[in-house]
Design a protein around this motif. Sequence first.
Motif, PDB file in Angstrom:
ATOM      1  N   ALA A 108      35.314  42.539  49.381  1.00  9.77           N
ATOM      2  CA  ALA A 108      34.374  43.580  48.962  1.00  9.77           C
ATOM      3  C   ALA A 108      34.529  43.883  47.473  1.00  9.77           C
ATOM      4  N   ALA A 109      35.761  43.973  46.994  1.00  8.54           N
ATOM      5  CA  ALA A 109      35.978  44.225  45.564  1.00  8.54           C
ATOM      6  C   ALA A 109      35.429  43.068  44.731  1.00  8.54           C
ATOM      7  N   GLU A 110      35.656  41.850  45.187  1.00  6.68           N
ATOM      8  CA  GLU A 110      35.144  40.670  44.468  1.00  6.68           C
ATOM      9  C   GLU A 110      33.613  40.678  44.414  1.00  6.68           C
ATOM     10  N   VAL A 111      32.984  40.997  45.530  1.00  7.93           N
ATOM     11  CA  VAL A 111      31.520  41.035  45.583  1.00  7.93           C
ATOM     12  C   VAL A 111      30.987  42.120  44.646  1.00  7.93           C
ATOM     13  N   LEU A 112      31.559  43.306  44.709  1.00  6.57           N
ATOM     14  CA  LEU A 112      31.081  44.393  43.837  1.00  6.57           C
ATOM     15  C   LEU A 112      31.253  44.030  42.368  1.00  6.57           C
ATOM     16  N   ASN A 113      32.384  43.434  42.023  1.00  7.51           N
ATOM     17  CA  ASN A 113      32.583  42.993  40.635  1.00  7.51           C
ATOM     18  C   ASN A 113      31.545  41.955  40.233  1.00  7.51           C
ATOM     19  N   SER A 114      31.184  41.057  41.163  1.00  4.47           N
ATOM     20  CA  SER A 114      30.173  40.040  40.838  1.00  4.47           C
ATOM     21  C   SER A 114      28.800  40.665  40.613  1.00  4.47           C
ATOM     22  N   PHE A 115      28.581  41.847  41.198  1.00  7.07           N
ATOM     23  CA  PHE A 115      27.333  42.589  40.992  1.00  7.07           C
ATOM     24  C   PHE A 115      27.379  43.460  39.738  1.00  7.07           C
ATOM     25  N   GLY A 116      28.506  43.456  39.039  1.00  4.40           N
ATOM     26  CA  GLY A 116      28.630  44.249  37.813  1.00  4.40           C
ATOM     27  C   GLY A 116      29.143  45.660  38.026  1.00  4.40           C
ATOM     28  N   LEU A 117      29.629  45.975  39.207  1.00  2.36           N
ATOM     29  CA  LEU A 117      30.200  47.288  39.476  1.00  2.36           C
ATOM     30  C   LEU A 117      31.713  47.134  39.507  1.00  2.36           C
ATOM     31  N   SER A 118      32.420  47.773  38.597  1.00  2.00           N
ATOM     32  CA  SER A 118      33.871  47.597  38.496  1.00  2.00           C
ATOM     33  C   SER A 118      34.556  48.114  39.757  1.00  2.00           C
ATOM     34  N   ALA A 119      35.338  47.238  40.388  1.00  2.00           N
ATOM     35  CA  ALA A 119      35.961  47.577  41.666  1.00  2.00           C
ATOM     36  C   ALA A 119      37.362  47.001  41.747  1.00  2.00           C
ATOM     37  N   THR A 120      38.183  47.665  42.536  1.00  2.00           N
ATOM     38  CA  THR A 120      39.513  47.177  42.860  1.00  2.00           C
ATOM     39  C   THR A 120      39.727  47.353  44.353  1.00  2.00           C
ATOM     40  N   PHE A 121      40.890  46.940  44.849  1.00  2.00           N
ATOM     41  CA  PHE A 121      41.190  47.066  46.275  1.00  2.00           C
ATOM     42  C   PHE A 121      42.635  47.496  46.470  1.00  2.00           C
ATOM     43  N   VAL A 122      42.874  48.134  47.614  1.00  2.00           N
ATOM     44  CA  VAL A 122      44.223  48.475  48.050  1.00  2.00           C
ATOM     45  C   VAL A 122      44.329  48.250  49.553  1.00  2.00           C
ATOM     46  N   HIS A 123      45.504  47.789  49.968  1.00  2.00           N
ATOM     47  CA  HIS A 123      45.858  47.652  51.383  1.00  2.00           C
ATOM     48  C   HIS A 123      47.370  47.560  51.451  1.00  2.00           C
ATOM     49  N   ASP A 124      47.925  47.471  52.645  1.00  2.00           N
ATOM     50  CA  ASP A 124      49.381  47.509  52.758  1.00  2.00           C
ATOM     51  C   ASP A 124      50.071  46.240  52.261  1.00  2.00           C
ATOM     52  N   GLY A 125      49.315  45.235  51.860  1.00  2.00           N
ATOM     53  CA  GLY A 125      49.897  44.044  51.257  1.00  2.00           C
ATOM     54  C   GLY A 125      50.022  44.144  49.745  1.00  2.00           C
ATOM     55  N   VAL A 126      49.503  45.214  49.173  1.00  2.00           N
ATOM     56  CA  VAL A 126      49.599  45.462  47.731  1.00  2.00           C
ATOM     57  C   VAL A 126      50.857  46.295  47.507  1.00  2.00           C
ATOM     58  N   SER A 127      51.680  45.911  46.532  1.00  2.00           N
ATOM     59  CA  SER A 127      52.923  46.645  46.283  1.00  2.00           C
ATOM     60  C   SER A 127      52.628  48.114  45.979  1.00  2.00           C
ATOM     61  N   ALA A 128      53.577  48.974  46.264  1.00  2.00           N
ATOM     62  CA  ALA A 128      53.407  50.414  46.030  1.00  2.00           C
ATOM     63  C   ALA A 128      53.076  50.688  44.563  1.00  2.00           C
ATOM     64  N   LYS A 129      53.722  49.975  43.657  1.00  4.38           N
ATOM     65  CA  LYS A 129      53.465  50.172  42.221  1.00  4.38           C
ATOM     66  C   LYS A 129      52.033  49.780  41.870  1.00  4.38           C
ATOM     67  N   ASP A 130      51.599  48.604  42.326  1.00  5.04           N
ATOM     68  CA  ASP A 130      50.231  48.156  42.044  1.00  5.04           C
ATOM     69  C   ASP A 130      49.207  49.061  42.718  1.00  5.04           C
ATOM     70  N   ARG A 131      49.528  49.513  43.924  1.00  2.00           N
ATOM     71  CA  ARG A 131      48.623  50.425  44.630  1.00  2.00           C
ATOM     72  C   ARG A 131      48.420  51.709  43.816  1.00  2.00           C
ATOM     73  N   THR A 132      49.515  52.271  43.341  1.00  2.00           N
ATOM     74  CA  THR A 132      49.436  53.496  42.531  1.00  2.00           C
ATOM     75  C   THR A 132      48.630  53.256  41.264  1.00  2.00           C
ATOM     76  N   THR A 133      48.855  52.132  40.605  1.00  2.46           N
ATOM     77  CA  THR A 133      48.122  51.803  39.381  1.00  2.46           C
ATOM     78  C   THR A 133      46.631  51.679  39.662  1.00  2.46           C
ATOM     79  N   ARG A 134      46.278  51.008  40.737  1.00  2.07           N
ATOM     80  CA  ARG A 134      44.861  50.814  41.079  1.00  2.07           C
ATOM     81  C   ARG A 134      44.197  52.138  41.471  1.00  2.07           C
ATOM     82  N   ILE A 135      44.896  52.934  42.264  1.00  4.51           N
ATOM     83  CA  ILE A 135      44.342  54.237  42.660  1.00  4.51           C
ATOM     84  C   ILE A 135      44.165  55.127  41.435  1.00  4.51           C
ATOM     85  N   ASP A 136      45.151  55.131  40.548  1.00  3.30           N
ATOM     86  CA  ASP A 136      45.021  55.914  39.306  1.00  3.30           C
ATOM     87  C   ASP A 136      43.858  55.402  38.462  1.00  3.30           C
ATOM     88  N   GLY A 137      43.674  54.081  38.409  1.00  3.41           N
ATOM     89  CA  GLY A 137      42.548  53.511  37.673  1.00  3.41           C
ATOM     90  C   GLY A 137      41.219  53.967  38.247  1.00  3.41           C
TER      91      GLY A 137
END
Length: 187
Positions: free
Chosen positions: A74-103
């Motif tokens: 979903a994040a990849e598709v939205l980015n391809s449409f020109g809408l800046s997107a990221t993703f989080v799930h339990d496979g993303v490290s806690a540090k990266d998750r926090t960075t993405r959520i803050d972003g």
Amino acid sequence: FIEEGYLVPLIPKRPGTQIDVSSVGISHGEYNQGELQDATMKVTWGALKEAMDFAGDRKKWLVFCAGKQNAEQAAEVLNSFGLSATFVHDGVSAKDRTTRIDGFRHGFFRAICNNNILTTGFDVPDIDCIVVLRKTLSPGLWVQMLGRGTRPVYHYGYDLSVKENRLAAIYYGGKPNCLVLDFAPNT
């Protein structure tokens, strides 16, 4: 709470694209997650294309996905449409998750696609669009997901102890409601 100015209304828009769960099994009172993700991934591109048509003017999107791969897709598709997107799930490290959520919280990303991370306790009041790519049998989970969009954005300078001021602060706060696009359909 809406009439009193403590929450904003959800505005549902019934999309044409829907996830077909007719072949998805049920296990322990919920849809089989692997089968549900497979069914969802078949329609994700079309659903998000339709979401762009309905919600292109919305400022902050929260996307509920049917699995880790679906959140990434979903994040990849939205980015391809020109809408800046990221993703989080339990496979993303806690540090990266926090960075993405803050972003997302600070506007670097306009959309955040998640799987089982941002359903409860997640408070970003300026979410004005909820996109649902996840079918659920749980009324409690459904209410929690929708609740992420009901928080008001109050304009600064109002005495919020008075109903009329809360309503005026919401009106001038830039988020009068939250659009809900339920592709699952859960409602």
